[in-house]
Design a protein around this motif. Sequence first.
Motif, PDB file in Angstrom:
ATOM      1  N   ALA A   1       0.848  -1.220   0.077  1.00  0.00           N
ATOM      2  CA  ALA A   1       0.190  -0.060   0.026  1.00  0.00           C
ATOM      3  C   ALA A   1       0.810   1.414  -0.042  1.00  0.00           C
ATOM      4  O   ALA A   1       0.676   2.298  -0.833  1.00  0.00           O
ATOM      5  N   MET A   2       2.009   1.334   0.765  1.00  0.00           N
ATOM      6  CA  MET A   2       2.721   2.455   0.679  1.00  0.00           C
ATOM      7  C   MET A   2       3.627   2.588  -0.521  1.00  0.00           C
ATOM      8  O   MET A   2       3.753   3.646  -1.095  1.00  0.00           O
ATOM      9  N   HIS A   3       3.953   1.490  -1.147  1.00  0.00           N
ATOM     10  CA  HIS A   3       4.605   1.508  -2.336  1.00  0.00           C
ATOM     11  C   HIS A   3       3.864   2.056  -3.704  1.00  0.00           C
ATOM     12  O   HIS A   3       4.213   2.938  -4.247  1.00  0.00           O
ATOM     13  N   TYR A   4       2.442   1.805  -3.588  1.00  0.00           N
ATOM     14  CA  TYR A   4       1.514   2.239  -4.575  1.00  0.00           C
ATOM     15  C   TYR A   4       0.737   3.598  -4.240  1.00  0.00           C
ATOM     16  O   TYR A   4      -0.045   3.989  -4.999  1.00  0.00           O
ATOM     17  N   GLY A   5       1.186   4.051  -3.263  1.00  0.00           N
ATOM     18  CA  GLY A   5       0.638   5.318  -2.627  1.00  0.00           C
ATOM     19  C   GLY A   5      -0.764   5.212  -2.101  1.00  0.00           C
ATOM     20  O   GLY A   5      -1.269   6.437  -1.868  1.00  0.00           O
ATOM     21  N   ASP A   6      -1.139   4.062  -1.817  1.00  0.00           N
ATOM     22  CA  ASP A   6      -2.422   3.993  -1.109  1.00  0.00           C
ATOM     23  C   ASP A   6      -2.192   4.433   0.331  1.00  0.00           C
ATOM     24  O   ASP A   6      -3.369   4.447   1.040  1.00  0.00           O
ATOM     25  N   LYS A   7      -1.073   4.313   0.854  1.00  0.00           N
ATOM     26  CA  LYS A   7      -0.950   4.785   2.300  1.00  0.00           C
ATOM     27  C   LYS A   7       0.228   5.552   2.372  1.00  0.00           C
ATOM     28  O   LYS A   7       1.229   5.292   1.767  1.00  0.00           O
ATOM     29  N   ASP A   8       0.435   6.337   3.532  1.00  0.00           N
ATOM     30  CA  ASP A   8       1.485   7.206   3.715  1.00  0.00           C
ATOM     31  C   ASP A   8       2.787   6.306   3.864  1.00  0.00           C
ATOM     32  O   ASP A   8       2.704   5.533   4.707  1.00  0.00           O
ATOM     33  N   VAL A   9       3.865   6.799   3.424  1.00  0.00           N
ATOM     34  CA  VAL A   9       5.115   6.009   3.421  1.00  0.00           C
ATOM     35  C   VAL A   9       5.598   6.247   4.943  1.00  0.00           C
ATOM     36  O   VAL A   9       5.753   7.406   5.493  1.00  0.00           O
ATOM     37  N   ALA A  10       6.049   5.006   5.498  1.00  0.00           N
ATOM     38  CA  ALA A  10       6.458   5.027   7.117  1.00  0.00           C
ATOM     39  C   ALA A  10       7.371   3.821   7.392  1.00  0.00           C
ATOM     40  O   ALA A  10       6.889   2.876   6.624  1.00  0.00           O
ATOM     41  N   PRO A  11       8.277   3.979   8.171  1.00  0.00           N
ATOM     42  CA  PRO A  11       9.059   2.956   8.372  1.00  0.00           C
ATOM     43  C   PRO A  11       8.276   1.813   9.347  1.00  0.00           C
ATOM     44  O   PRO A  11       7.785   2.095  10.329  1.00  0.00           O
ATOM     45  N   ILE A  12       8.310   0.478   8.729  1.00  0.00           N
ATOM     46  CA  ILE A  12       7.443  -0.711   9.422  1.00  0.00           C
ATOM     47  C   ILE A  12       8.345  -1.979   9.448  1.00  0.00           C
ATOM     48  O   ILE A  12       9.549  -1.866   8.766  1.00  0.00           O
TER      49      ILE A  12
ATOM     50  N   LEU B   1       9.438  -8.379  -3.877  1.00  0.00           N
ATOM     51  CA  LEU B   1      10.889  -8.012  -4.274  1.00  0.00           C
ATOM     52  C   LEU B   1      10.507  -8.119  -5.877  1.00  0.00           C
ATOM     53  O   LEU B   1      10.946  -7.238  -6.618  1.00  0.00           O
ATOM     54  N   ASP B   2       9.581  -9.198  -6.305  1.00  0.00           N
ATOM     55  CA  ASP B   2       9.302  -9.096  -7.743  1.00  0.00           C
ATOM     56  C   ASP B   2       8.410  -7.702  -8.280  1.00  0.00           C
ATOM     57  O   ASP B   2       8.661  -7.460  -9.324  1.00  0.00           O
ATOM     58  N   GLU B   3       7.843  -7.110  -7.277  1.00  0.00           N
ATOM     59  CA  GLU B   3       7.113  -5.880  -7.803  1.00  0.00           C
ATOM     60  C   GLU B   3       8.000  -4.774  -7.620  1.00  0.00           C
ATOM     61  O   GLU B   3       7.366  -3.629  -7.835  1.00  0.00           O
ATOM     62  N   GLY B   4       9.292  -4.989  -6.947  1.00  0.00           N
ATOM     63  CA  GLY B   4      10.017  -3.850  -7.075  1.00  0.00           C
ATOM     64  C   GLY B   4       9.709  -3.139  -5.635  1.00  0.00           C
ATOM     65  O   GLY B   4      10.526  -1.919  -5.698  1.00  0.00           O
ATOM     66  N   ILE B   5       9.292  -3.755  -4.704  1.00  0.00           N
ATOM     67  CA  ILE B   5       9.169  -3.142  -3.399  1.00  0.00           C
ATOM     68  C   ILE B   5      10.292  -3.556  -2.566  1.00  0.00           C
ATOM     69  O   ILE B   5      10.743  -4.719  -2.417  1.00  0.00           O
TER      70      ILE B   5
END
Length: 169
Positions: free
Chosen positions: A125-136, A149-153
């Motif tokens: 969700a963070m990678h695709y912009g559906d959620k704010d990026v934060a360390p998890i 990893l296959d999706e480039g995340i």
Amino acid sequence: MIVFDLQCTGGQHRFEGWFASSRDYAQQQERGLVTCPVCGSDDVVKAVMAPAVGRKGNQAPAMPTAAPAQSAAPGGAAAPKTAPAAPPPLPPEAVAMLRAVALAQAEAIKSSTWVGDSFAQDARAMHYGDKDVAPIHGQATPEEARDLLDEGIAIAPLLIPVAPPGEVN
């Protein structure tokens, strides 16, 4: 109660320490109460130790194929068995490296949020912009990690296991 293998960094003496919990060990360590019984040093760290894993309840104990011959002690009693040798202490460089990795990971986790089993969903969700990026940090199956990893995340495993909040001794 919990038992840790401990080691002083100066003399490289290994010994056991018994504590009520992991938190109890950390508190005693911070107050300088954990000391080496051989040299008295308070520069003590947890030593790497193998887990004590018991057999499953549905497994029968292994039967020895042949009993080793025991020499008789005076008076006809069997001689006591010798204890297995303790593993050699880790080199100081290895201890320093493990300590540095553990400290770096602990610092990184302080600013991160535990998301548990929803790690893959939250990272996606963070990678695709559906959620704010934060360390998890959390848990993912090997398949979920491969898919990310296959999706480039960009993800990375924690080098030292982390217990979920509320599951620590």
